[in-house]
Design a protein around this motif. Structure first.
Motif, PDB file in Angstrom:
ATOM      1  N   SER A  98       5.489  -3.068   6.685  1.00 34.36           N
ATOM      2  CA  SER A  98       4.055  -3.366   6.609  1.00 34.36           C
ATOM      3  C   SER A  98       3.819  -4.852   6.374  1.00 34.36           C
ATOM      4  O   SER A  98       2.728  -5.361   6.654  1.00 34.36           O
ATOM      5  N   GLU A 110       0.959  -9.578   7.385  1.00 32.31           N
ATOM      6  CA  GLU A 110       0.790  -8.126   7.452  1.00 32.31           C
ATOM      7  C   GLU A 110       0.924  -7.659   8.891  1.00 32.31           C
ATOM      8  O   GLU A 110       0.462  -8.320   9.819  1.00 32.31           O
ATOM      9  N   THR A 111       1.524  -6.499   9.059  1.00 34.22           N
ATOM     10  CA  THR A 111       1.663  -5.930  10.392  1.00 34.22           C
ATOM     11  C   THR A 111       0.563  -4.901  10.636  1.00 34.22           C
ATOM     12  O   THR A 111      -0.127  -4.480   9.702  1.00 34.22           O
ATOM     13  N   ARG A 114      -0.016  -0.155   9.727  1.00 38.80           N
ATOM     14  CA  ARG A 114      -0.883   0.687   8.892  1.00 38.80           C
ATOM     15  C   ARG A 114      -1.903   1.445   9.727  1.00 38.80           C
ATOM     16  O   ARG A 114      -2.421   2.477   9.306  1.00 38.80           O
ATOM     17  N   GLY A 119       2.329   4.778  10.167  1.00 35.21           N
ATOM     18  CA  GLY A 119       1.977   3.969   9.016  1.00 35.21           C
ATOM     19  C   GLY A 119       1.848   4.739   7.720  1.00 35.21           C
ATOM     20  O   GLY A 119       1.872   4.137   6.641  1.00 35.21           O
ATOM     21  N   SER A 124       7.293   2.881   6.878  1.00 36.12           N
ATOM     22  CA  SER A 124       6.439   1.699   6.983  1.00 36.12           C
ATOM     23  C   SER A 124       6.128   1.073   5.628  1.00 36.12           C
ATOM     24  O   SER A 124       5.472   0.028   5.569  1.00 36.12           O
ATOM     25  N   LYS A 125       6.573   1.677   4.544  1.00 40.60           N
ATOM     26  CA  LYS A 125       6.297   1.129   3.212  1.00 40.60           C
ATOM     27  C   LYS A 125       7.407   0.152   2.828  1.00 40.60           C
ATOM     28  O   LYS A 125       7.995   0.217   1.743  1.00 40.60           O
TER      29      LYS A 125
END
Length: 248
Positions: A98, A110-111, A114, A119, A124-125
């Motif tokens: 993320s 940031e990607t 999310r 997400g 993704s965390k």
């Protein structure tokens, strides 16, 4: 941010070296084009274009700018292998961070993961830190503690910067090739202008038998990571599992 991908608005995938995605692009069409005095090979399928930029942040920047200039993509993806910075990440596992951090200036990017279906999953965390050199086991320990990161690569932050400069959504997909305790052989000296000098490295290893097992293990782990990376790209990025929005 919602992104609708059509055949005329491809997602762009930027990787460092060809072996990281050879299983994915072997049946894609390819073409060569010049950008800013350099030649790039672009591989295309219906919804995606992929370019191999070379190793390191500058190579990733050049490749990102080239693919953006030629294709005007709707989404930029940094795909490749990475080193694990936490014991929980094992060789072959794939993450969709993320946040990407640039170790050169500690900037955070940031990607768009999310906004994608994946997400909401633990994959993704995660946080990736981009470091300008191939990180040793000691460096990996320090990077993990300094940035709270789960994995380290060399290129994602540069691809993220290019995406931000062109107001594009950005996603990183990284598959683990070496865990936190694996000590990589000295390889940075064999990277020249973003390209890994395989033949000189092979000669270097050939006369150092104590490196044979380590290099063989790294090759095996890298192959596994690449296969898993390509599987995710094939089954997910080319449908809508990790892509913000839908493909129509």
């Amino acid at each position: 941010m919602t992104t609708v991908l059509t055949p005329h608005a491809k997602m762009a995938i930027v990787a460092a070296v060809g072996r990281e995605w050879r299983p994915l692009i072997q049946h894609w069409s390819s073409s060569k084009a010049q950008h800013d005095g350099r030649e790039f090979i672009f591989h295309e399928t219906t919804y995606a274009v992929a370019v191999c930029g070379g190793i390191g942040p500058e190579a990733a920047r050049r490749a990102s700018e080239a693919v953006i200039a030629r294709y005007s993509p709707r989404l930029l993806i940094s795909a490749g292998i990475a080193g694990g910075l936490v014991p929980e990440l094992k060789v072959g596992e794939t993450i969709f961070p993320s946040v990407v951090i640039d170790a050169r200036d500690s900037s955070r990017h940031e990607t768009a993961v999310r906004d994608a279906p994946i997400g909401a999953t633990p994959l993704s965390k995660t946080i990736v830190v981009s470091y300008p050199e191939i990180a040793s086991a000691e460096q990996k320990q320090k990077l993990g503690k300094s940035y709270g990161a789960h994995a380290v690569d060399m290129e994602a932050a540069s691809v993220a910067r290019a995406a931000e400069a062109h107001n594009l959504p950005f996603i990183a997909i990284k598959s683990i090739s070496d865990d936190i305790n694996f000590e990589l052989p000295q390889m940075m000296a064999f990277v020249q202008d973003g390209q890994f000098q395989s033949t000189p490295f092979a000669f270097h290893v050939a006369v150092r038998p104590w490196l044979w097992l380590k290099v063989a293990r790294l090759a095996r782990n890298t192959r596994l990571a690449s296969e898993n990376l390509c599987a995710w790209l094939r089954e997910s990025a080319l449908t809508n599992t990790i892509v913000p929005g839908t493909i129509s």
